[in-house]
Write a protein that holds these residues in place. Sequence first.
Motif, mmCIF file in Angstrom:
data_model
loop_
_atom_site.group_PDB
_atom_site.id
_atom_site.type_symbol
_atom_site.label_atom_id
_atom_site.label_comp_id
_atom_site.label_asym_id
_atom_site.label_seq_id
_atom_site.Cartn_x
_atom_site.Cartn_y
_atom_site.Cartn_z
ATOM 1 N N SER A 8 0.831 -1.209 0.000
ATOM 2 C CA SER A 8 0.000 0.000 0.000
ATOM 3 C C SER A 8 0.857 1.246 0.000
ATOM 4 O O SER A 8 0.438 2.292 -0.490
ATOM 5 C CB SER A 8 -0.913 0.003 1.235
ATOM 6 O OG SER A 8 -1.806 -1.075 1.169
ATOM 7 N N ALA A 37 -16.326 13.118 -3.756
ATOM 8 C CA ALA A 37 -15.408 11.973 -3.706
ATOM 9 C C ALA A 37 -16.096 10.680 -3.307
ATOM 10 O O ALA A 37 -15.581 9.594 -3.565
ATOM 11 C CB ALA A 37 -14.270 12.266 -2.733
ATOM 12 N N GLN A 38 -17.262 10.786 -2.700
ATOM 13 C CA GLN A 38 -17.986 9.594 -2.266
ATOM 14 C C GLN A 38 -18.697 8.947 -3.452
ATOM 15 O O GLN A 38 -19.484 9.576 -4.141
ATOM 16 C CB GLN A 38 -19.008 9.945 -1.178
ATOM 17 C CG GLN A 38 -18.374 10.502 0.091
ATOM 18 C CD GLN A 38 -17.321 9.565 0.664
ATOM 19 O OE1 GLN A 38 -16.124 9.823 0.575
ATOM 20 N NE2 GLN A 38 -17.776 8.461 1.237
ATOM 21 N N HIS A 57 -14.967 6.445 5.492
ATOM 22 C CA HIS A 57 -13.840 6.365 4.567
ATOM 23 C C HIS A 57 -13.909 7.526 3.582
ATOM 24 O O HIS A 57 -14.993 7.826 3.060
ATOM 25 C CB HIS A 57 -13.858 5.052 3.781
ATOM 26 C CG HIS A 57 -13.590 3.847 4.614
ATOM 27 N ND1 HIS A 57 -14.435 3.447 5.652
ATOM 28 C CD2 HIS A 57 -12.578 2.927 4.572
ATOM 29 C CE1 HIS A 57 -13.949 2.343 6.194
ATOM 30 N NE2 HIS A 57 -12.830 2.017 5.571
ATOM 31 N N HIS A 59 -11.792 9.124 0.165
ATOM 32 C CA HIS A 59 -10.736 8.934 -0.829
ATOM 33 C C HIS A 59 -10.464 10.251 -1.557
ATOM 34 O O HIS A 59 -11.238 10.670 -2.420
ATOM 35 C CB HIS A 59 -11.151 7.856 -1.833
ATOM 36 C CG HIS A 59 -11.279 6.497 -1.220
ATOM 37 N ND1 HIS A 59 -10.263 5.571 -1.230
ATOM 38 C CD2 HIS A 59 -12.311 5.921 -0.548
ATOM 39 C CE1 HIS A 59 -10.661 4.473 -0.605
ATOM 40 N NE2 HIS A 59 -11.896 4.661 -0.183
ATOM 41 N N GLY A 61 -7.237 10.859 -2.910
ATOM 42 C CA GLY A 61 -5.954 10.661 -3.567
ATOM 43 C C GLY A 61 -5.953 11.265 -4.955
ATOM 44 O O GLY A 61 -6.962 11.254 -5.660
ATOM 45 N N HIS A 83 -7.595 8.825 2.694
ATOM 46 C CA HIS A 83 -6.617 8.669 1.611
ATOM 47 C C HIS A 83 -6.266 10.041 1.037
ATOM 48 O O HIS A 83 -7.124 10.725 0.482
ATOM 49 C CB HIS A 83 -7.199 7.793 0.499
ATOM 50 C CG HIS A 83 -7.380 6.360 0.879
ATOM 51 N ND1 HIS A 83 -6.438 5.398 0.625
ATOM 52 C CD2 HIS A 83 -8.404 5.734 1.502
ATOM 53 C CE1 HIS A 83 -6.871 4.225 1.071
ATOM 54 N NE2 HIS A 83 -8.067 4.410 1.601
ATOM 55 N N HIS A 85 -3.069 10.256 -0.729
ATOM 56 C CA HIS A 85 -1.870 9.919 -1.484
ATOM 57 C C HIS A 85 -1.828 10.637 -2.834
ATOM 58 O O HIS A 85 -2.848 11.033 -3.394
ATOM 59 C CB HIS A 85 -1.816 8.412 -1.722
ATOM 60 C CG HIS A 85 -3.069 7.861 -2.366
ATOM 61 N ND1 HIS A 85 -4.045 7.221 -1.643
ATOM 62 C CD2 HIS A 85 -3.501 7.889 -3.647
ATOM 63 C CE1 HIS A 85 -5.028 6.861 -2.456
ATOM 64 N NE2 HIS A 85 -4.713 7.251 -3.682
ATOM 65 N N TYR A 104 -3.290 7.821 4.875
ATOM 66 C CA TYR A 104 -2.454 7.566 3.703
ATOM 67 C C TYR A 104 -1.979 8.894 3.118
ATOM 68 O O TYR A 104 -2.740 9.626 2.505
ATOM 69 C CB TYR A 104 -3.248 6.793 2.646
ATOM 70 C CG TYR A 104 -3.667 5.407 3.079
ATOM 71 C CD1 TYR A 104 -2.909 4.284 2.753
ATOM 72 C CD2 TYR A 104 -4.835 5.221 3.818
ATOM 73 C CE1 TYR A 104 -3.296 3.012 3.149
ATOM 74 C CE2 TYR A 104 -5.235 3.949 4.222
ATOM 75 C CZ TYR A 104 -4.459 2.854 3.884
ATOM 76 O OH TYR A 104 -4.851 1.594 4.278
#
Length: 296
Positions: A8, A37-38, A57, A59, A61, A83, A85, A104
Amino acid sequence: MLGGHSMSGNMNFVSAEAKRGSDAKSKGISREMMVRAQKTGKPNGETPEVYLRKITHLHLGEKRISTLSNAELVLCKNLRVLHLHGNAIRKMESLVLPKLTHLYLQNNIVESIGGLEHVGQSLSKLYLTGNHISSLDGLQECTSLTELHIQDQTLPKDAVMRIPRESLIGISRNLTFLDISHAGVVSIEPLSELKALEILDASKNNISDIKDVCRYTSQVDRLGTLDLRDNAVTKVRKYRDQVVLNSTIGSLDGKAISSQQRQFLHALKAKKAKAKSNKKKSNEDLKTSADIGLFL
Protein backbone atom coordinates in the motif's frame (compact mmCIF):
# COMPACT_ATOMS: atom_id res chain seq x y z
CA MET A 1 9.85 -4.76 0.70
CA LEU A 2 8.72 -7.22 3.35
CA GLY A 3 5.77 -9.30 2.21
CA GLY A 4 2.23 -8.03 2.62
CA HIS A 5 2.89 -4.75 4.39
CA SER A 6 4.62 -2.34 2.04
CA MET A 7 2.38 -2.78 -0.99
CA SER A 8 0.00 0.00 0.00
CA GLY A 9 2.92 2.32 0.65
CA ASN A 10 4.59 1.72 -2.71
CA MET A 11 1.73 2.26 -5.16
CA ASN A 12 2.82 4.15 -8.28
CA PHE A 13 1.20 7.56 -8.21
CA VAL A 14 1.90 10.56 -10.42
CA SER A 15 4.64 12.59 -8.78
CA ALA A 16 3.57 15.31 -6.37
CA GLU A 17 6.07 17.73 -7.91
CA ALA A 18 4.39 17.35 -11.29
CA LYS A 19 1.00 18.10 -9.79
CA ARG A 20 2.29 21.15 -7.99
CA GLY A 21 3.86 22.45 -11.16
CA SER A 22 0.62 22.09 -13.12
CA ASP A 23 -1.50 23.76 -10.45
CA ALA A 24 0.26 26.87 -9.15
CA LYS A 25 -2.68 27.98 -7.01
CA SER A 26 -2.96 26.32 -3.59
CA LYS A 27 -5.78 23.83 -3.51
CA GLY A 28 -7.41 22.82 -0.26
CA ILE A 29 -10.17 20.44 0.80
CA SER A 30 -13.72 21.73 0.67
CA ARG A 31 -16.96 20.06 1.72
CA GLU A 32 -18.01 19.95 -1.92
CA MET A 33 -14.84 18.01 -2.83
CA MET A 34 -15.46 15.52 -0.04
CA VAL A 35 -19.07 14.94 -1.05
CA ARG A 36 -18.11 14.47 -4.72
CA ALA A 37 -15.41 11.97 -3.71
CA GLN A 38 -17.99 9.59 -2.27
CA LYS A 39 -19.01 6.96 -4.80
CA THR A 40 -22.45 6.63 -3.27
CA GLY A 41 -23.18 10.32 -3.81
CA LYS A 42 -25.11 12.63 -1.49
CA PRO A 43 -28.61 11.36 -0.62
CA ASN A 44 -31.41 13.69 -1.75
CA GLY A 45 -32.60 16.14 0.86
CA GLU A 46 -29.57 15.66 3.13
CA THR A 47 -27.22 18.57 3.84
CA PRO A 48 -23.48 18.11 3.23
CA GLU A 49 -22.85 18.56 6.96
CA VAL A 50 -25.19 15.74 7.94
CA TYR A 51 -23.90 13.47 5.17
CA LEU A 52 -20.20 14.04 5.94
CA ARG A 53 -20.80 13.34 9.61
CA LYS A 54 -21.74 9.77 8.69
CA ILE A 55 -18.89 8.74 6.40
CA THR A 56 -16.08 6.50 7.67
CA HIS A 57 -13.84 6.36 4.57
CA LEU A 58 -12.73 9.29 2.41
CA HIS A 59 -10.74 8.93 -0.83
CA LEU A 60 -8.97 12.15 -1.82
CA GLY A 61 -5.95 10.66 -3.57
CA GLU A 62 -4.59 12.40 -6.69
CA LYS A 63 -6.82 15.48 -6.36
CA ARG A 64 -3.96 18.01 -6.70
CA ILE A 65 -4.44 19.04 -3.08
CA SER A 66 -1.55 21.23 -1.93
CA THR A 67 -2.65 22.33 1.55
CA LEU A 68 -4.52 20.97 4.54
CA SER A 69 -4.88 24.46 5.99
CA ASN A 70 -8.51 25.35 6.70
CA ALA A 71 -9.62 21.94 5.46
CA GLU A 72 -13.19 21.10 6.35
CA LEU A 73 -12.28 17.59 7.40
CA VAL A 74 -13.51 18.42 10.89
CA LEU A 75 -17.04 17.84 9.54
CA CYS A 76 -16.20 14.13 9.17
CA LYS A 77 -16.55 13.32 12.85
CA ASN A 78 -16.73 9.54 12.29
CA LEU A 79 -13.96 9.29 9.69
CA ARG A 80 -11.69 6.28 10.19
CA VAL A 81 -9.75 6.00 6.92
CA LEU A 82 -8.37 8.99 5.00
CA HIS A 83 -6.62 8.67 1.61
CA LEU A 84 -4.51 11.69 0.61
CA HIS A 85 -1.87 9.92 -1.48
CA GLY A 86 -0.43 11.33 -4.69
CA ASN A 87 -1.12 15.00 -3.98
CA ALA A 88 1.25 17.95 -3.45
CA ILE A 89 0.89 18.36 0.31
CA ARG A 90 3.99 19.85 1.92
CA LYS A 91 2.84 20.36 5.50
CA MET A 92 0.86 18.07 7.78
CA GLU A 93 -1.61 20.47 9.35
CA SER A 94 -3.55 19.60 12.49
CA LEU A 95 -6.13 16.89 11.79
CA VAL A 96 -9.07 17.02 14.20
CA LEU A 97 -10.37 13.52 13.48
CA PRO A 98 -10.64 11.69 16.82
CA LYS A 99 -11.68 8.34 15.29
CA LEU A 100 -9.11 8.18 12.48
CA THR A 101 -7.25 4.84 12.33
CA HIS A 102 -5.61 4.87 8.87
CA LEU A 103 -3.88 7.86 7.23
CA TYR A 104 -2.45 7.57 3.70
CA LEU A 105 -0.11 10.44 2.82
CA GLN A 106 2.36 8.65 0.57
CA ASN A 107 3.80 10.30 -2.54
CA ASN A 108 3.36 13.92 -1.48
CA ILE A 109 6.12 16.43 -0.67
CA VAL A 110 5.75 16.36 3.12
CA GLU A 111 8.94 17.61 4.79
CA SER A 112 8.20 16.87 8.43
CA ILE A 113 5.75 14.88 10.56
CA GLY A 114 3.24 16.92 12.52
CA GLY A 115 -0.39 17.75 13.15
CA LEU A 116 -1.14 14.37 14.69
CA GLU A 117 -1.93 15.48 18.24
CA HIS A 118 -5.69 15.07 17.73
CA VAL A 119 -5.50 11.63 16.10
CA GLY A 120 -2.70 10.10 18.15
CA GLN A 121 -4.98 8.14 20.44
CA SER A 122 -6.77 6.38 17.56
CA LEU A 123 -4.30 6.27 14.64
CA SER A 124 -3.00 2.74 14.07
CA LYS A 125 -1.51 2.84 10.56
CA LEU A 126 0.43 5.74 9.02
CA TYR A 127 1.68 5.75 5.43
CA LEU A 128 4.31 8.38 4.60
CA THR A 129 6.20 6.63 1.82
CA GLY A 130 7.76 8.75 -0.92
CA ASN A 131 7.99 12.14 0.77
CA HIS A 132 10.88 14.42 1.88
CA ILE A 133 10.93 13.54 5.59
CA SER A 134 14.31 13.58 7.39
CA SER A 135 13.22 13.06 11.01
CA LEU A 136 10.88 10.83 13.01
CA ASP A 137 10.11 13.78 15.25
CA GLY A 138 6.37 14.46 15.56
CA LEU A 139 5.18 10.98 16.48
CA GLN A 140 5.15 11.55 20.23
CA GLU A 141 1.35 11.55 20.50
CA CYS A 142 0.78 8.47 18.32
CA THR A 143 0.55 6.01 21.19
CA SER A 144 -1.78 3.60 19.33
CA LEU A 145 0.35 3.31 16.18
CA THR A 146 0.96 -0.30 15.08
CA GLU A 147 2.38 0.27 11.57
CA LEU A 148 4.62 3.04 10.23
CA HIS A 149 5.58 3.16 6.55
CA ILE A 150 8.19 5.85 5.98
CA GLN A 151 10.38 4.34 3.25
CA ASP A 152 11.72 5.88 0.04
CA GLN A 153 12.29 9.45 1.23
CA THR A 154 13.78 11.97 -1.21
CA LEU A 155 16.55 13.69 0.78
CA PRO A 156 19.59 15.87 0.01
CA LYS A 157 22.83 14.00 -0.64
CA ASP A 158 24.43 12.69 2.59
CA ALA A 159 21.35 13.65 4.63
CA VAL A 160 20.78 11.47 7.70
CA MET A 161 17.41 10.43 9.11
CA ARG A 162 17.04 11.79 12.66
CA ILE A 163 15.51 9.38 15.16
CA PRO A 164 14.62 11.29 18.36
CA ARG A 165 14.17 9.16 21.45
CA GLU A 166 11.07 11.12 22.51
CA SER A 167 9.19 10.09 19.37
CA LEU A 168 10.23 6.46 19.75
CA ILE A 169 9.02 6.35 23.35
CA GLY A 170 5.66 7.69 22.21
CA ILE A 171 5.11 4.88 19.70
CA SER A 172 6.99 2.13 21.53
CA ARG A 173 4.07 0.42 23.23
CA ASN A 174 2.16 -0.78 20.17
CA LEU A 175 4.32 -0.40 17.05
CA THR A 176 4.88 -3.86 15.54
CA PHE A 177 5.83 -2.96 11.94
CA LEU A 178 8.31 -0.36 10.68
CA ASP A 179 9.48 0.14 7.10
CA ILE A 180 12.24 2.74 7.07
CA SER A 181 14.07 1.46 4.00
CA HIS A 182 15.82 3.91 1.65
CA ALA A 183 15.43 6.77 4.10
CA GLY A 184 18.93 7.94 5.05
CA VAL A 185 19.29 5.74 8.14
CA VAL A 186 22.85 5.23 9.44
CA SER A 187 22.12 3.52 12.77
CA ILE A 188 19.36 1.20 13.98
CA GLU A 189 20.47 0.99 17.62
CA PRO A 190 18.13 3.87 18.66
CA LEU A 191 15.21 1.74 17.44
CA SER A 192 15.75 -0.59 20.39
CA GLU A 193 13.26 1.66 22.21
CA LEU A 194 10.55 -0.01 20.11
CA LYS A 195 10.14 -3.05 22.35
CA ALA A 196 6.96 -4.32 20.63
CA LEU A 197 8.47 -4.25 17.12
CA GLU A 198 8.16 -7.54 15.23
CA ILE A 199 9.14 -6.56 11.67
CA LEU A 200 11.81 -4.03 10.66
CA ASP A 201 12.79 -3.21 7.10
CA ALA A 202 15.87 -0.97 7.11
CA SER A 203 17.21 -2.05 3.74
CA LYS A 204 18.81 0.33 1.20
CA ASN A 205 20.27 2.67 3.82
CA ASN A 206 23.75 3.69 4.97
CA ILE A 207 24.20 1.27 7.87
CA SER A 208 27.81 0.08 8.10
CA ASP A 209 28.60 -0.68 11.76
CA ILE A 210 28.15 -4.36 12.69
CA LYS A 211 28.50 -3.53 16.40
CA ASP A 212 25.60 -1.07 16.09
CA VAL A 213 23.47 -3.78 14.48
CA CYS A 214 24.34 -6.40 17.09
CA ARG A 215 23.70 -4.00 19.97
CA TYR A 216 20.27 -3.42 18.49
CA THR A 217 19.36 -7.06 17.86
CA SER A 218 20.50 -8.12 21.33
CA GLN A 219 17.97 -5.74 22.93
CA VAL A 220 14.78 -6.56 20.99
CA ASP A 221 13.22 -9.83 22.10
CA ARG A 222 10.04 -9.58 20.01
CA LEU A 223 11.70 -8.82 16.68
CA GLY A 224 11.15 -11.72 14.30
CA THR A 225 12.06 -10.28 10.88
CA LEU A 226 14.94 -7.95 10.01
CA ASP A 227 15.91 -6.77 6.53
CA LEU A 228 19.23 -4.98 6.06
CA ARG A 229 19.85 -5.79 2.42
CA ASP A 230 21.72 -3.20 0.35
CA ASN A 231 23.56 -1.79 3.37
CA ALA A 232 27.36 -1.74 3.67
CA VAL A 233 27.17 -3.75 6.89
CA THR A 234 26.10 -6.86 4.98
CA LYS A 235 29.59 -6.95 3.43
CA VAL A 236 31.28 -7.26 6.83
CA ARG A 237 33.02 -10.62 7.35
CA LYS A 238 30.72 -13.13 9.12
CA TYR A 239 27.93 -10.53 9.11
CA ARG A 240 25.09 -13.05 9.11
CA ASP A 241 26.70 -15.25 11.77
CA GLN A 242 27.25 -12.28 14.07
CA VAL A 243 23.65 -11.11 13.78
CA VAL A 244 22.29 -14.61 14.37
CA LEU A 245 24.46 -15.04 17.47
CA ASN A 246 23.29 -11.72 18.89
CA SER A 247 19.56 -12.06 18.27
CA THR A 248 16.47 -14.24 18.50
CA ILE A 249 15.10 -13.23 15.08
CA GLY A 250 13.70 -15.87 12.76
CA SER A 251 14.39 -14.18 9.41
CA LEU A 252 17.32 -12.04 8.22
CA ASP A 253 17.44 -10.39 4.81
CA GLY A 254 14.65 -12.55 3.45
CA LYS A 255 16.17 -15.86 4.58
CA ALA A 256 14.87 -17.93 7.48
CA ILE A 257 17.11 -18.76 10.43
CA SER A 258 16.53 -22.30 11.69
CA SER A 259 17.01 -23.34 15.30
CA GLN A 260 19.64 -25.83 14.07
CA GLN A 261 21.65 -23.01 12.47
CA ARG A 262 21.54 -20.96 15.64
CA GLN A 263 22.49 -23.93 17.83
CA PHE A 264 25.40 -24.80 15.54
CA LEU A 265 26.77 -21.24 15.64
CA HIS A 266 26.48 -21.05 19.43
CA ALA A 267 28.19 -24.43 19.79
CA LEU A 268 30.97 -23.32 17.42
CA LYS A 269 31.39 -20.08 19.36
CA ALA A 270 31.62 -22.00 22.65
CA LYS A 271 34.15 -24.41 21.15
CA LYS A 272 36.36 -21.56 19.93
CA ALA A 273 36.09 -19.80 23.29
CA LYS A 274 37.13 -23.00 25.12
CA ALA A 275 40.05 -23.55 22.76
CA LYS A 276 41.17 -19.96 23.29
CA SER A 277 40.89 -20.35 27.06
CA ASN A 278 42.87 -23.60 27.01
CA LYS A 279 45.57 -22.01 24.87
CA LYS A 280 45.80 -19.06 27.25
CA LYS A 281 46.07 -21.42 30.24
CA SER A 282 48.72 -23.48 28.46
CA ASN A 283 50.77 -20.37 27.75
CA GLU A 284 50.46 -19.28 31.38
CA ASP A 285 51.61 -22.71 32.55
CA LEU A 286 54.62 -22.56 30.24
CA LYS A 287 55.49 -19.10 31.53
CA THR A 288 55.19 -20.28 35.12
CA SER A 289 57.48 -23.26 34.40
CA ALA A 290 60.00 -20.98 32.75
CA ASP A 291 59.91 -18.59 35.72
CA ILE A 292 60.52 -21.46 38.15
CA GLY A 293 63.44 -22.64 36.02
CA LEU A 294 65.15 -19.32 36.54
CA PHE A 295 65.44 -19.98 40.24
CA LEU A 296 66.84 -23.51 39.95
